[in-house]
Design a protein around this motif. Structure first.
Motif, PDB file in Angstrom:
ATOM      1  N   TYR A   6       1.486   0.184   2.277  1.00 16.23           N
ATOM      2  CA  TYR A   6       1.015  -1.104   1.761  1.00 16.23           C
ATOM      3  C   TYR A   6      -0.322  -0.835   1.050  1.00 16.23           C
ATOM      4  CZ  TYR A   6      -0.672  -5.954   1.713  1.00 16.23           C
ATOM      5  OH  TYR A   6      -1.168  -7.177   1.328  1.00 16.23           O
ATOM      6  N   PRO A   7      -0.272  -0.702  -0.263  1.00 12.99           N
ATOM      7  CA  PRO A   7      -1.491  -0.334  -0.999  1.00 12.99           C
ATOM      8  C   PRO A   7      -2.272  -1.543  -1.499  1.00 12.99           C
ATOM      9  CG  PRO A   7       0.367  -0.293  -2.488  1.00 12.99           C
ATOM     10  CD  PRO A   7       0.891  -0.813  -1.173  1.00 12.99           C
ATOM     11  N   GLY A   8      -3.563  -1.346  -1.699  1.00 11.61           N
ATOM     12  CA  GLY A   8      -4.379  -2.417  -2.279  1.00 11.61           C
ATOM     13  C   GLY A   8      -5.846  -2.074  -2.227  1.00 11.61           C
ATOM     14  N   SER A   9      -6.638  -3.005  -2.696  1.00 10.04           N
ATOM     15  CA  SER A   9      -8.088  -2.794  -2.675  1.00 10.04           C
ATOM     16  C   SER A   9      -8.682  -3.259  -1.348  1.00 10.04           C
ATOM     17  CB  SER A   9      -8.771  -3.577  -3.797  1.00 10.04           C
ATOM     18  OG  SER A   9      -8.045  -3.508  -4.981  1.00 10.04           O
ATOM     19  N   PHE A  10      -8.132  -4.335  -0.809  1.00  8.33           N
ATOM     20  CA  PHE A  10      -8.619  -4.888   0.460  1.00  8.33           C
ATOM     21  C   PHE A  10     -10.134  -5.088   0.430  1.00  8.33           C
ATOM     22  CE2 PHE A  10      -4.734  -2.458   1.189  1.00  8.33           C
ATOM     23  CZ  PHE A  10      -3.907  -3.468   1.665  1.00  8.33           C
ATOM     24  N   GLY A  16      -4.061 -13.199   4.536  1.00  7.91           N
ATOM     25  CA  GLY A  16      -2.847 -13.030   3.736  1.00  7.91           C
ATOM     26  C   GLY A  16      -2.366 -11.588   3.827  1.00  7.91           C
ATOM     27  N   HIS A  17      -3.292 -10.637   3.686  1.00 10.90           N
ATOM     28  CA  HIS A  17      -2.938  -9.214   3.847  1.00 10.90           C
ATOM     29  C   HIS A  17      -2.372  -8.974   5.252  1.00 10.90           C
ATOM     30  CE1 HIS A  17      -6.352  -8.432   0.769  1.00 10.90           C
ATOM     31  NE2 HIS A  17      -5.235  -8.130   0.148  1.00 10.90           N
ATOM     32  N   LYS A  41     -12.195  -1.570 -10.785  1.00 10.27           N
ATOM     33  CA  LYS A  41     -12.905  -2.812 -10.455  1.00 10.27           C
ATOM     34  C   LYS A  41     -14.151  -2.412  -9.664  1.00 10.27           C
ATOM     35  CE  LYS A  41      -8.404  -4.715  -9.123  1.00 10.27           C
ATOM     36  NZ  LYS A  41      -7.628  -5.207  -7.991  1.00 10.27           N
ATOM     37  N   ARG A  87       4.490  -4.854  -1.501  1.00  7.78           N
ATOM     38  CA  ARG A  87       3.563  -5.644  -2.317  1.00  7.78           C
ATOM     39  C   ARG A  87       3.757  -7.106  -1.970  1.00  7.78           C
ATOM     40  NH1 ARG A  87      -0.737  -3.499  -4.606  1.00  7.78           N
ATOM     41  NH2 ARG A  87      -0.674  -4.939  -6.363  1.00  7.78           N
ATOM     42  N   GLY A  88       2.729  -7.891  -2.172  1.00  7.56           N
ATOM     43  CA  GLY A  88       2.811  -9.313  -1.860  1.00  7.56           C
ATOM     44  C   GLY A  88       3.039 -10.137  -3.109  1.00  7.56           C
ATOM     45  N   ARG A  90       2.471 -13.973  -4.158  1.00  6.46           N
ATOM     46  CA  ARG A  90       1.943 -15.262  -3.704  1.00  6.46           C
ATOM     47  C   ARG A  90       2.472 -16.397  -4.549  1.00  6.46           C
ATOM     48  NH1 ARG A  90      -3.872 -12.669  -3.913  1.00  6.46           N
ATOM     49  NH2 ARG A  90      -2.669 -11.498  -5.426  1.00  6.46           N
ATOM     50  N   PRO A 119       3.847 -14.299   1.870  1.00  4.81           N
ATOM     51  CA  PRO A 119       3.103 -14.642   3.083  1.00  4.81           C
ATOM     52  C   PRO A 119       3.464 -16.056   3.544  1.00  4.81           C
ATOM     53  CG  PRO A 119       1.754 -15.078   1.182  1.00  4.81           C
ATOM     54  CD  PRO A 119       3.042 -14.503   0.666  1.00  4.81           C
ATOM     55  N   TYR A 123      -1.148 -19.181   3.154  1.00  3.61           N
ATOM     56  CA  TYR A 123      -1.922 -18.075   2.582  1.00  3.61           C
ATOM     57  C   TYR A 123      -1.562 -17.794   1.131  1.00  3.61           C
ATOM     58  CZ  TYR A 123      -3.029 -17.139   7.493  1.00  3.61           C
ATOM     59  OH  TYR A 123      -3.445 -17.238   8.779  1.00  3.61           O
ATOM     60  N   LEU A 126      -4.451 -17.569  -1.269  1.00  2.00           N
ATOM     61  CA  LEU A 126      -5.564 -16.719  -0.837  1.00  2.00           C
ATOM     62  C   LEU A 126      -5.657 -15.419  -1.626  1.00  2.00           C
ATOM     63  CD1 LEU A 126      -5.825 -16.095   2.999  1.00  2.00           C
ATOM     64  CD2 LEU A 126      -7.584 -16.767   1.383  1.00  2.00           C
TER      65      LEU A 126
HETATM   66  P1  ADP Z   1      -4.833  -5.185  -5.598  1.00  2.00           P
HETATM   67  O1  ADP Z   1      -6.188  -4.726  -5.997  1.00  2.00           O
HETATM   68  O2  ADP Z   1      -3.771  -4.159  -5.657  1.00  2.00           O
HETATM   69  O3  ADP Z   1      -4.432  -6.538  -6.171  1.00  2.00           O
HETATM   70  P2  ADP Z   1      -5.265  -6.535  -3.127  1.00  2.00           P
HETATM   71  O4  ADP Z   1      -6.040  -5.960  -2.022  1.00  2.00           O
HETATM   72  O5  ADP Z   1      -5.807  -7.734  -3.779  1.00  2.00           O
HETATM   73  O6  ADP Z   1      -4.983  -5.357  -4.066  1.00  2.00           O
HETATM   74  O7  ADP Z   1      -3.798  -6.883  -2.633  1.00  2.00           O
HETATM   75  C1  ADP Z   1      -2.915  -5.894  -2.188  1.00  2.00           C
HETATM   76  C2  ADP Z   1      -1.521  -6.485  -2.149  1.00  2.00           C
HETATM   77  O8  ADP Z   1      -1.508  -7.584  -1.263  1.00  2.00           O
HETATM   78  C3  ADP Z   1      -1.012  -7.016  -3.485  1.00  2.00           C
HETATM   79  O9  ADP Z   1       0.378  -6.786  -3.547  1.00  2.00           O
HETATM   80  C4  ADP Z   1      -1.278  -8.483  -3.393  1.00  2.00           C
HETATM   81  O10 ADP Z   1      -0.345  -9.218  -4.167  1.00  2.00           O
HETATM   82  C5  ADP Z   1      -1.049  -8.718  -1.926  1.00  2.00           C
HETATM   83  N1  ADP Z   1      -1.787  -9.880  -1.439  1.00  2.00           N
HETATM   84  C6  ADP Z   1      -3.088 -10.151  -1.567  1.00  2.00           C
HETATM   85  N2  ADP Z   1      -3.408 -11.334  -1.011  1.00  2.00           N
HETATM   86  C7  ADP Z   1      -2.244 -11.828  -0.518  1.00  2.00           C
HETATM   87  C8  ADP Z   1      -1.872 -13.036   0.156  1.00  2.00           C
HETATM   88  N3  ADP Z   1      -2.748 -13.998   0.394  1.00  2.00           N
HETATM   89  N4  ADP Z   1      -0.597 -13.167   0.506  1.00  2.00           N
HETATM   90  C9  ADP Z   1       0.314 -12.206   0.221  1.00  2.00           C
HETATM   91  N5  ADP Z   1       0.051 -11.081  -0.425  1.00  2.00           N
HETATM   92  C10 ADP Z   1      -1.206 -10.878  -0.785  1.00  2.00           C
END
Ligand code: ADP
Length: 161
Positions: A6-10, A16-17, A41, A87-88, A90, A119, A123, A126
């Motif tokens: 599960y990748p992302g910036s967090f 939501g994450h 970013k 990936r999420g 929303r 989610p 959320y 979010l």
């Molecule tokens: P990125 O920089 O890749 O957008 P994020 O940390 O913002 O990373 O998000 C990582 C993943 O989690 C992405 O797929 C994003 O769509 C998903 N995500 C972020 N916030 C939510 C949320 N509230 N509900 C569901 N998925 C989310």
């Protein structure tokens, strides 16, 4: 053993994450939260801070690990033996970018599938960006992030807890 990344910036982790992480643990034997280290970013929290926040939040989930990664996501997924990228989604607004990313990742590596998850409705609006904006302006984010993230945000913005 089925592993998902599960990748992302967090920047920072939100509920939501966490909602997605919990859902993923029900489908996969092992879930690796991959924190993208080299961000174009400008993140508010440095990689160590982001890592500590995620780690604290996922303590209850024994099958979840947290790591940093650099470079191409599909290469990282393959190296970890992952069969899927989580990936999420929303809202419709996420779709176009995520669709493009998923198809590109498939072109780069056919063996790794992208799985989209939604989610809980509360959320869906979010994002880390909106949380940072609200927190910066002194708004209450307690329903959207874990307590330790709320504390970290206050500290970052020089607000008293
Ligand atoms: P990125 O920089 O890749 O957008 P994020 O940390 O913002 O990373 O998000 C990582 C993943 O989690 C992405 O797929 C994003 O769509 C998903 N995500 C972020 N916030 C939510 C949320 N509230 N509900 C569901 N998925 C989310």
């Amino acid at each position: 053993m089925r592993t998902a990344i599960y990748p992302g910036s967090f920047d920072p982790l939100t509920n939501g994450h966490l909602d997605l992480i919990e859902r993923a643990t029900k489908l996969f034997d092992r879930v690796i939260v991959g924190i993208a280290r080299n961000e174009s970013k400008q993140p508010l929290f440095d990689p160590k801070e982001r890592m500590a926040m995620v780690q604290e939040a996922v303590t209850p989930y024994k099958s979840v690990a947290v790591e940093w990664f650099d470079g191409l996501l599909v290469n990282y997924a393959e190296k970890q033996g992952a069969c899927a990228i989580i990936r999420g989604l929303r809202a419709v607004s996420d779709f176009e970018f995520e669709f493009q990313l998923a198809l590109m990742n498939r072109k780069l590596n056919e063996r790794v599938e992208t799985i989209f998850m939604m989610p809980r409705e509360t959320y869906t609006f979010l994002s880390s960006r909106i949380i940072k904006e609200i927190a910066h302006l002194g708004g209450d984010v307690s329903s959207f992030v874990p307590v330790h993230v709320q504390v970290a945000l206050k500290k970052k913005f020089g607000q008293t807890t």
